[in-house]
Design a protein around this motif. Structure first.
Motif, PDB file in Angstrom:
ATOM      1  N   ARG A   1       0.840  -1.202   0.000  1.00 21.37           N
ATOM      2  CA  ARG A   1       0.000   0.000   0.000  1.00 21.37           C
ATOM      3  C   ARG A   1       0.875   1.252   0.000  1.00 21.37           C
ATOM      4  O   ARG A   1       0.604   2.222  -0.713  1.00 21.37           O
ATOM      5  CB  ARG A   1      -0.929  -0.033   1.213  1.00 21.37           C
ATOM      6  CG  ARG A   1      -2.071   0.978   1.143  1.00 21.37           C
ATOM      7  CD  ARG A   1      -3.064   0.739   2.271  1.00 21.37           C
ATOM      8  NE  ARG A   1      -3.578  -0.618   2.242  1.00 21.37           N
ATOM      9  CZ  ARG A   1      -3.443  -1.507   3.228  1.00 21.37           C
ATOM     10  NH1 ARG A   1      -2.797  -1.173   4.335  1.00 21.37           N
ATOM     11  NH2 ARG A   1      -3.941  -2.708   3.113  1.00 21.37           N
ATOM     12  N   LEU A   2       1.933   1.235   0.810  1.00 17.20           N
ATOM     13  CA  LEU A   2       2.836   2.381   0.860  1.00 17.20           C
ATOM     14  C   LEU A   2       3.523   2.597  -0.489  1.00 17.20           C
ATOM     15  O   LEU A   2       3.666   3.743  -0.939  1.00 17.20           O
ATOM     16  CB  LEU A   2       3.893   2.157   1.949  1.00 17.20           C
ATOM     17  CG  LEU A   2       3.403   2.242   3.393  1.00 17.20           C
ATOM     18  CD1 LEU A   2       4.503   1.791   4.354  1.00 17.20           C
ATOM     19  CD2 LEU A   2       2.951   3.661   3.730  1.00 17.20           C
ATOM     20  N   ARG A   3       3.915   1.507  -1.130  1.00 15.68           N
ATOM     21  CA  ARG A   3       4.555   1.622  -2.439  1.00 15.68           C
ATOM     22  C   ARG A   3       3.588   2.200  -3.468  1.00 15.68           C
ATOM     23  O   ARG A   3       3.950   3.083  -4.257  1.00 15.68           O
ATOM     24  CB  ARG A   3       5.064   0.251  -2.893  1.00 15.68           C
ATOM     25  CG  ARG A   3       5.815   0.295  -4.226  1.00 15.68           C
ATOM     26  CD  ARG A   3       6.529  -1.019  -4.526  1.00 15.68           C
ATOM     27  NE  ARG A   3       5.610  -2.151  -4.501  1.00 15.68           N
ATOM     28  CZ  ARG A   3       5.600  -3.087  -3.555  1.00 15.68           C
ATOM     29  NH1 ARG A   3       6.469  -3.020  -2.547  1.00 15.68           N
ATOM     30  NH2 ARG A   3       4.741  -4.084  -3.594  1.00 15.68           N
ATOM     31  N   SER A   4       2.320   1.743  -3.445  1.00 14.39           N
ATOM     32  CA  SER A   4       1.324   2.256  -4.384  1.00 14.39           C
ATOM     33  C   SER A   4       1.041   3.728  -4.149  1.00 14.39           C
ATOM     34  O   SER A   4       0.907   4.509  -5.101  1.00 14.39           O
ATOM     35  CB  SER A   4       0.023   1.450  -4.251  1.00 14.39           C
ATOM     36  OG  SER A   4       0.226   0.105  -4.596  1.00 14.39           O
ATOM     37  N   LEU A   5       0.963   4.139  -2.885  1.00 16.72           N
ATOM     38  CA  LEU A   5       0.701   5.541  -2.561  1.00 16.72           C
ATOM     39  C   LEU A   5       1.846   6.425  -3.049  1.00 16.72           C
ATOM     40  O   LEU A   5       1.619   7.504  -3.605  1.00 16.72           O
ATOM     41  CB  LEU A   5       0.522   5.700  -1.050  1.00 16.72           C
ATOM     42  CG  LEU A   5      -0.789   5.173  -0.458  1.00 16.72           C
ATOM     43  CD1 LEU A   5      -0.702   5.110   1.072  1.00 16.72           C
ATOM     44  CD2 LEU A   5      -1.962   6.051  -0.875  1.00 16.72           C
TER      45      LEU A   5
END
Length: 201
Positions: free
Chosen positions: A14-18
């Motif tokens: 999720r952090l990578r996508s954000l």
């Protein structure tokens, strides 16, 4: 080491996508949040157990609450809005605060006969905005038609009623308050048919 908790295990992706959605590099994110590049890289790869010290500045940077960052599905829940029928229309209550100003969505479905609006009166004021269709509004001895994009505001102590102009669906937003207000409207007066046969002939 990655966490055994499914929600925490998904935080890295999720952090990578954000970050990628904002087109920023690890170094730029590190400079803004104070979390080291190596810590960010391990978090995004799922090789580091998420810690509060890293998640808090990241949540603030992305404009999220901490629980929304960890588990967005916790905020996805169905809301059953109060709905009732009145004078041939369906009303959906969109506001949840008791008392004060209330917001409703009003829907009229196509009908084979156009009913005469039932007049009522009570304390308060009403602001309505037609989103689709054409709405007939009777105010005392006045008769108005509001089309999509038109709005009206009136004192509900004046005898009033609403109904369809034709055989098309109507969608409108209604804002109701308990304090009386002077009426201001922009609409036009028309003579409306009463049955489908009248409209055809």
């Amino acid at each position: 080491m990655a966490s055994d908790d499914p929600a925490l295990s998904a935080v890295g992706g999720r952090l990578r996508s954000l970050r990628r959605a904002r087109s920023i590099s690890l170094s730029e994110l590190a400079a803004t949040t104070g979390v080291s590049i190596s810590a960010l890289s391990r978090l995004e790869a799922g090789r580091r157990k998420p810690a509060l010290a890293q998640l808090l500045p990241l949540a603030r940077f992305y404009g999220l609450t901490l629980d929304a960052l960890i588990d967005p599905s916790a905020h996805a829940r169905r809301i059953d809005l109060p709905t009732f029928e009145r004078h041939g229309a369906t009303y959906i209550q969109l506001s949840s605060r008791p008392g004060g100003i209330q917001l409703y969505k009003m829907l009229y479905q196509p009908q084979t006969v156009l009913p005469e609006p039932e007049l009522c009166r009570h304390q308060g004021f009403l602001v309505l905005n037609v989103l689709a269709g054409r709405l007939r509004v009777v105010l005392g001895d006045r008769e108005l038609v509001l089309s999509a994009g038109e709005a009206a505001e009136f004192d509900t102590s004046v005898p009033h009623g609403m109904g369809p102009v034709d055989f098309q669906p109507i969608e409108a937003l209604l804002l109701y308050g308990s304090q009386g207000e002077r009426m201001t409207v922009t609409a036009r007066t028309v003579r409306t048919p009463r049955t489908h046969q009248d409209q055809v002939h």
